[in-house]
Design an enzyme around this catalytic site. Structure first.
Site, PDB file in Angstrom:
ATOM      1  CB  SER A   1      -0.914   0.012   1.224  1.00  0.00           C
ATOM      2  OG  SER A   1      -1.848  -1.037   1.159  1.00  0.00           O
TER       3      SER A   1
ATOM      4  CD  GLU B   1      -3.360  -9.589   1.721  1.00  0.00           C
ATOM      5  OE1 GLU B   1      -3.159  -9.248   0.540  1.00  0.00           O
ATOM      6  OE2 GLU B   1      -3.064  -8.894   2.701  1.00  0.00           O
TER       7      GLU B   1
END
Length: 371
Positions: free
Chosen positions: A128, A243
């Site tokens: 991110s 994930e």
């Protein structure tokens, strides 16, 4: 899908159950979001490794024991039912490792997997960015080609436990002229390298392990590029599927939480508890179906987004129900940390809004909406 366990599966499950009964700490470890707790959880990882239980489904040469995918699910069920400590190594063993097995070179696998299994290297995820959270294709951090490797620059944020981790994996834009999903490359790098600054992000609970990373011409050699140069998006989707899908949120966690929920005062008179217990069982059965499909040669795809939506919303619902049942006592109960973590579930691993877009476009075939 055959739900009857083989004698080998039963023996494996019983061995795990017995070991956990003897070794799970009687008192909870300090939070792994603190320096003290991080160190304690690393020692727990090492204890698991000595018993060959840290990465049961990996090949033996990398520290595993070659257990089947079904046995891994059984291990997870026993692990959570026993109340064992959270896995501080989860970013490495559940996210990066499957990607290394699929895209890594033999040299990378030998250098990183055994140390990951032993708890020697704890990995953080560096994906991110301040202006590119779940929209991974918008990242701006760059990789500039130099003799023998690359220079990484930019800022990564919302990196769980990065304050105390040893290494990180992340995407960087190696071709600034390419379109969004192109020109990205996947790199592995140490967090103590020259040019890396790790700065903890203040959290409401005061625990300091959440961090942002600043990279200023950090040199990474060619041998630490994971996959092909410019193919980072394709490699990253392998990590993302794990994930959101099978590995990070195994059903054992939700089964254990649902069981704890049924033990609270007034639980059996609350329909939400019944719904949560049924949902956890449904997730378990769906996981068995996924295990069967993967074992027969299938793979995780866009349906991993449905998984992510399901487990993240179930986790919030269960913790909110516990909060209601406990009333003011909830604030001093063992549910606090899990409740706070559950609130982050709809955000991390790709926000649920993004996952709904993925499900709409790739699974239902709906037209792409405006962005």
């Amino acid at each position: 899908m055959d739900l009857d366990l083989s004698p080998a599966d039963v023996a494996f499950r019983d061995e795990v159950r017995e070991w956990l009964r003897e070794h799970v700490p009687r008192e909870p470890l300090p939070s792994l979001e603190t320096e003290e707790g991080f160190a304690a959880h690393r020692r727990w990882e090492q204890e698991l490794h000595e018993a060959r239980l840290s990465v049961v489904s990996w090949p033996e040469e990398f520290g595993g024991r070659g257990a089947s995918l079904l046995q891994w699910v059984l291990f997870e069920e026993e692990y959570y039912a026993a109340g064992a400590p959270g896995r501080v190594s989860q970013n490495g063993i559940f996210l990066l490792a499957p990607t290394l097995f699929e895209h890594g070179t033999p040299d990378q696998q030998q250098r990183y997997l055994p140390r990951m299994a032993a708890g020697t290297d704890i990995w953080a995820q560096a994906w991110s960015e301040p202006e590119a959270g779940s929209d991974l294709a918008s990242i701006r951090s760059t990789a500039r080609r130099v003799d023998g490797g690359w220079l990484l620059s930019g800022q990564k944020t919302w990196s769980s436990r990065a304050a105390f981790a040893d290494r990180a994996f992340g995407l960087f834009r190696s071709d600034p002229e390419a379109q969004r999903h192109r020109g990205l490359t996947y790199f592995l790098f140490p967090l103590d390298a020259e040019g890396v600054t790790v700065r903890p992000i203040g959290r409401i609970d005061g625990k300091p392990a959440f961090a942002e990373l600043f990279l200023d011409d950090v040199f990474v050699p060619d041998e630490d590029v994971l996959g092909e140069v410019g193919e980072g998006w394709r490699v990253a989707m392998s990590t993302a599927s794990n994930e959101r899908g099978l590995t990070l949120r195994s059903p054992g966690r939700f089964l254990a939480t649902a069981q704890r929920l049924t033990e609270l005062p007034g639980a059996l008179d609350d329909d939400r508890v019944v719904d949560a217990w049924i949902a956890a069982q449904a997730y378990r059965l769906a996981t068995f179906e996924t295990v069967t499909r993967v074992t027969e040669g299938g793979s995780l795809g866009a349906e991993a987004s449905l998984n992510k939506l399901f487990w993240s919303e179930l986790d919030v619902a269960m913790h909110e129900t516990a909060w209601d049942l406990l009333g003011p006592d909830a604030e001093v109960s063992s549910w606090v940390e899990g409740y706070l973590f559950s609130l982050a579930g709809p955000i991390y691993a790709g926000t649920n809004e993004i996952q709904r877009n993925v499900a709409a476009e790739r699974l239902l075939g709906l037209p792409r909406g405006s962005r």
